[in-house]
Design a protein around this motif. Structure first.
Motif, PDB file in Angstrom:
ATOM      1  N   GLY A 106       0.971  -1.256  -0.048  1.00 14.52           N
ATOM      2  CA  GLY A 106       0.020  -0.006  -0.011  1.00 14.52           C
ATOM      3  C   GLY A 106       1.003   1.338   0.103  1.00 14.52           C
ATOM      4  N   ARG A 107       2.248   1.225  -0.231  1.00 13.40           N
ATOM      5  CA  ARG A 107       2.867   2.404  -0.381  1.00 13.40           C
ATOM      6  C   ARG A 107       2.706   3.105  -1.720  1.00 13.40           C
ATOM      7  NH1 ARG A 107       8.988   0.823   1.514  1.00 13.40           N
ATOM      8  NH2 ARG A 107       8.647  -0.046   3.488  1.00 13.40           N
ATOM      9  N   ALA A 108       2.834   4.547  -1.401  1.00 11.88           N
ATOM     10  CA  ALA A 108       2.529   5.515  -2.896  1.00 11.88           C
ATOM     11  C   ALA A 108       4.020   5.309  -3.335  1.00 11.88           C
ATOM     12  CB  ALA A 108       2.190   6.799  -2.215  1.00 11.88           C
ATOM     13  N   PHE A 109       4.072   5.473  -4.709  1.00 18.82           N
ATOM     14  CA  PHE A 109       5.156   5.568  -5.262  1.00 18.82           C
ATOM     15  C   PHE A 109       6.021   6.931  -5.391  1.00 18.82           C
ATOM     16  CE2 PHE A 109       8.024   5.427  -8.871  1.00 18.82           C
ATOM     17  CZ  PHE A 109       8.863   4.412  -8.916  1.00 18.82           C
ATOM     18  N   LYS A 110       7.319   7.096  -5.125  1.00 17.03           N
ATOM     19  CA  LYS A 110       8.136   8.339  -5.204  1.00 17.03           C
ATOM     20  C   LYS A 110       9.428   7.845  -5.776  1.00 17.03           C
ATOM     21  CE  LYS A 110       9.457  12.930  -3.718  1.00 17.03           C
ATOM     22  NZ  LYS A 110       9.308  13.626  -2.366  1.00 17.03           N
ATOM     23  N   HIS A 111       9.718   8.158  -6.973  1.00 18.87           N
ATOM     24  CA  HIS A 111      11.127   7.584  -7.191  1.00 18.87           C
ATOM     25  C   HIS A 111      12.289   7.850  -6.599  1.00 18.87           C
ATOM     26  CE1 HIS A 111      14.080   5.800 -10.155  1.00 18.87           C
ATOM     27  NE2 HIS A 111      14.759   6.877 -10.068  1.00 18.87           N
ATOM     28  N   GLY A 112      13.160   6.785  -5.969  1.00 21.67           N
ATOM     29  CA  GLY A 112      14.419   7.459  -5.256  1.00 21.67           C
ATOM     30  C   GLY A 112      14.041   7.446  -3.932  1.00 21.67           C
ATOM     31  N   VAL A 113      12.608   7.350  -3.543  1.00 23.83           N
ATOM     32  CA  VAL A 113      12.241   7.614  -2.076  1.00 23.83           C
ATOM     33  C   VAL A 113      11.480   6.515  -1.492  1.00 23.83           C
ATOM     34  CG1 VAL A 113      11.186   9.072  -0.284  1.00 23.83           C
ATOM     35  CG2 VAL A 113      12.322  10.209  -2.344  1.00 23.83           C
ATOM     36  N   MET A 114      10.390   6.230  -2.418  1.00 21.44           N
ATOM     37  CA  MET A 114       9.385   5.064  -1.954  1.00 21.44           C
ATOM     38  C   MET A 114       9.364   4.350  -3.447  1.00 21.44           C
ATOM     39  SD  MET A 114       8.362   3.815   0.944  1.00 21.44           S
ATOM     40  CE  MET A 114       7.974   5.025   1.983  1.00 21.44           C
TER      41      MET A 114
END
Length: 244
Positions: A109-117
């Protein structure tokens, strides 16, 4: 000194689970042993409310500590659920050693953020729960379109080796819209994987079709233990509980 006191307290409490806090004061960090008031203290722990209040009053809570006298060195499903609620690192005593687990975001259920999540964050955090700490590294957007091959360049450096078979906990590298291996997934058994795609929430998926056809390679860590996958499953179960 703190770790010696934690180990001594766990030994004193066995076969019951010990519990306590590491706190930060003006004079440094110290360990506060607490009473386990659980109805079945050999199976789980419950910290006395008075001890919670005492710990809060004496300093800043740095970590919650408990032991698994006859268990495995990973957080249980209940442990992960409660860790999310306490928002603290949890230190676990098992086999006369202390294992330290950060309060990472639930794997599902994590939201995607490149390089972070992203897919590497998921892979790294899952392995942290399994007791294997991997380095983080900078990864710019669309690195696979440049003269970089971050996954393949780093797998052997971090003690992974290629395998031809597959077992739960193995890392699958996939060519996602690229000729390079630029996406990772954790094999969960029964043809399922756990992964995190761009613009999507992290989730379990069937390992077939695109993912199977565009698999680059499968990797296993030299220090991997079967109980590591138990840790990942415990987190996924805890994540499901937190969603409802």
């Amino acid at each position: 000194m703190i770790e010696e006191k934690i180990l001594a307290h766990a030994l004193e409490c066995a076969p019951q689970e010990s519990c306590g806090f590491v706190i930060k004061t003006n004079f440094g960090q110290r360990y506060i042993p607490c009473r386990n008031i659980a109805l079945d203290p050999t199976e789980y722990f419950e910290i006395s409310p008075d001890d919670w209040i005492k710990a809060h009053a004496e300093g800043e809570l740095i970590a919650l500590v408990h032991s698994h006298p006859d268990g495995i060195p990973v957080l249980s499903q209940t442990d992960r659920t409660m860790q999310q609620r306490t928002n603290l690192p949890w230190w676990l005593v098992c086999n006369n050693k202390i294992y330290k687990f950060n309060n990472i975001a639930p794997l599902i259920g994590r939201a995607f953020k490149h390089g972070v999540m992203d897919c590497y964050t998921l892979f790294r955090d899952a392995y942290h729960l399994a007791g294997i700490n991997l380095p983080d590294f900078y990864r710019e957007d669309e690195w696979w379109k440049k003269e970089q091959s971050l996954y393949l360049d780093n797998m052997e450096k971090t003690q992974f080796y290629r395998v031809n078979d597959i077992q739960p906990g193995d890392i699958i590298l996939v060519c996602l819209g690229s000729e390079k291996a630029n996406h990772s997934a954790i094999y969960c058994g029964d043809q399922y994987v756990l992964h995190h795609c761009p613009q999507r929430l992290s989730k379990r998926d069937v390992y077939s079709g695109y993912w199977l056809n565009y698999t680059d390679s499968i990797w296993r860590h030299k220090q991997w233990q079967p109980y590591g996958f138990t840790a990942i499953c415990n987190d996924m179960a805890a994540s499901s509980n937190l969603m409802y």
